[in-house]
Design an enzyme around this catalytic site. Sequence first.
Site, PDB file in Angstrom:
ATOM      1  CG  PHE A 137      43.981  43.118  44.294  1.00 52.37           C
ATOM      2  CD1 PHE A 137      43.284  43.806  45.283  1.00 52.37           C
ATOM      3  CD2 PHE A 137      44.600  41.916  44.637  1.00 52.37           C
ATOM      4  CE1 PHE A 137      43.206  43.305  46.575  1.00 52.37           C
ATOM      5  CE2 PHE A 137      44.520  41.422  45.936  1.00 52.37           C
ATOM      6  CZ  PHE A 137      43.818  42.114  46.897  1.00 52.37           C
ATOM      7  CG  ASP A 222      51.175  41.810  41.626  1.00 56.62           C
ATOM      8  OD1 ASP A 222      51.195  40.568  41.535  1.00 56.62           O
ATOM      9  OD2 ASP A 222      50.480  42.420  42.453  1.00 56.62           O
ATOM     10  CE  LYS A 251      45.531  35.231  44.202  1.00 58.79           C
ATOM     11  NZ  LYS A 251      45.787  36.664  44.143  1.00 58.79           N
TER      12      LYS A 251
END
Length: 396
Positions: A137, A222, A251
Site C-alpha cells: 500500500f 516506504d 503518519k
Amino acid sequence: MSRDIKKIADTVIASTYKRFPIVITRGSGCMLWDADGKQYIDFVSGIAVCNLGHAHPKVSTAISSQSSRLLHVSNLYYTVPQVELASWLIENSFADRAFFCNSGAEANEAAIKLARKYFREKGDNGRYRIVAMEKSFHGRTMATLSATGQDKIKKGFDPVLEGFDFVPFNDVKALQNSITDATCAVLLEPVQGEGGVRIPDADYLSRVRRLCDEAGVLLIFDEIQTGIGRTGKLFAYEHSGIEPDIMTLAKALANGLPIGAMLAKEYVASAFGPGSHASTFGGTPIVSAAALETLRTLKEEKIVEHCHEMGRYFKQQLEALRARHGAILDVRGIGLLLGMKLKIPGDKFVNACMERGFLINCIQDTILRFIPPLIIEKPQIDALLNCLDELFDQSA
Ligand SMILES: *Cc1c(COP(=O)(O)O)cnc(C)c1O
C-alpha cells in the site's frame, strides 16, 4: 449530540470511509472519549499516527507557541523549524537530504519522481519502471495507487499510471526476474502494514539491496507506517543491517499534524534542483515545530525502547491467546505493529471491543491489527487481552 453529528455527516461528507458510529471529542495519552462521555483505550492511534499518544503536552506546547509566532511563509524563504527538523532527520538516519510535503501519498509521489529524474539526469532515458510488491500500500493518488499491489484500490480508476511491475513480497527470485534494463527502482515497505502486517524473512531486505546494487537500480523504502519508532527501532530498515537510497515518512512524524517527508542520499537527492518538485505547505513552520518536538520527545523519553519492550510483551501474550483459541490462526508483527489472523471475519470483534471500551481495527477482512500509541503500558495491554479472551470464549 452524537446522533445529530452522525446524521449530518452522512449527508455532507463524501462517503469514502465506513465510519464507526461514535463521535470522538477528546483524547489524552492512550485514552479517547466520545461525545457521550464513554472512554476508550486506543489501539489504533489514528492509524499509526499518534505515536506519543493524544494531546501530548510537549507537542501541544510546541504547536501553540509556534502558532503565535509564524504559521506559514512558503518555501521561497528559509524558516528555522524546517531546517532543525531536516537536520534532526539527517543526523538520525542514513539520509543526506529531506524534502517535505503533507502526506504519505505525496512523499511517495516525490520518491517516484526522484527515481525517474535520477536516471534522466544521468542521461539514461530508458530506466523508468518501478518494481513494487503485491499486497503493498503506497497511497491513493494516481501514481501511488498505480504503485499499490492491490486490485481493490485501483478498481474504477483505469487507466493507471504506466511503469509499475509487481512481484510477491518476500520472494527474491521473482524480484530478480522482474528487474530489467528499464527498471529505475524497487519500492517496498520493510513490513507490509495495510497488506496484513507481513514481516519478510530475516535476510530478505539485504538480498533485495544486493539485487539493486548488482542491477544499478535504486531502493526505496516506504516507512510511512513503520517509521518513527513503530517497530521498536526509529526506522524499520535498522533491523535489516542495510540502508535504502530513498525513504518516505508521514503518519507519525508530527504526532497528528499532516506531514510527509522524502529522505534521500545526496547522490540521488541531487537529481532534484530548483523547480523540479515543490509543495506550498511542505515543511511549513507549524508542522515542522510539531514534528521536531515529536522526534526530540521520542528520543529523550526513550519511547522507542519502551515500544520494543511493550511490543515483545504484547506479542507473547497474543501468542498465549492463540494457544487458547482455535479461531486465531497466527500472530505476526514487530514492535507495536502487531496483527492476528483469524479463521473468521474480524469485524464483529472490532465492534465488540468498541462496545467494551477498546478501539482496534481489522484489515484484509480477517486480520486484527494492534497499533497503539508507543507509550502504551502493560495494564492497558492486559485489559485488551482479557477482553479478547472473553470474546473468543463467547464466539467458540
Ligand atoms: C498510510 C500509508 C500511505 C499513505 O499515506 P497518506 O498520508 O494516507 O497519503 C502510504 N504508504 C504506507 C505504507 C502507509 O501506511
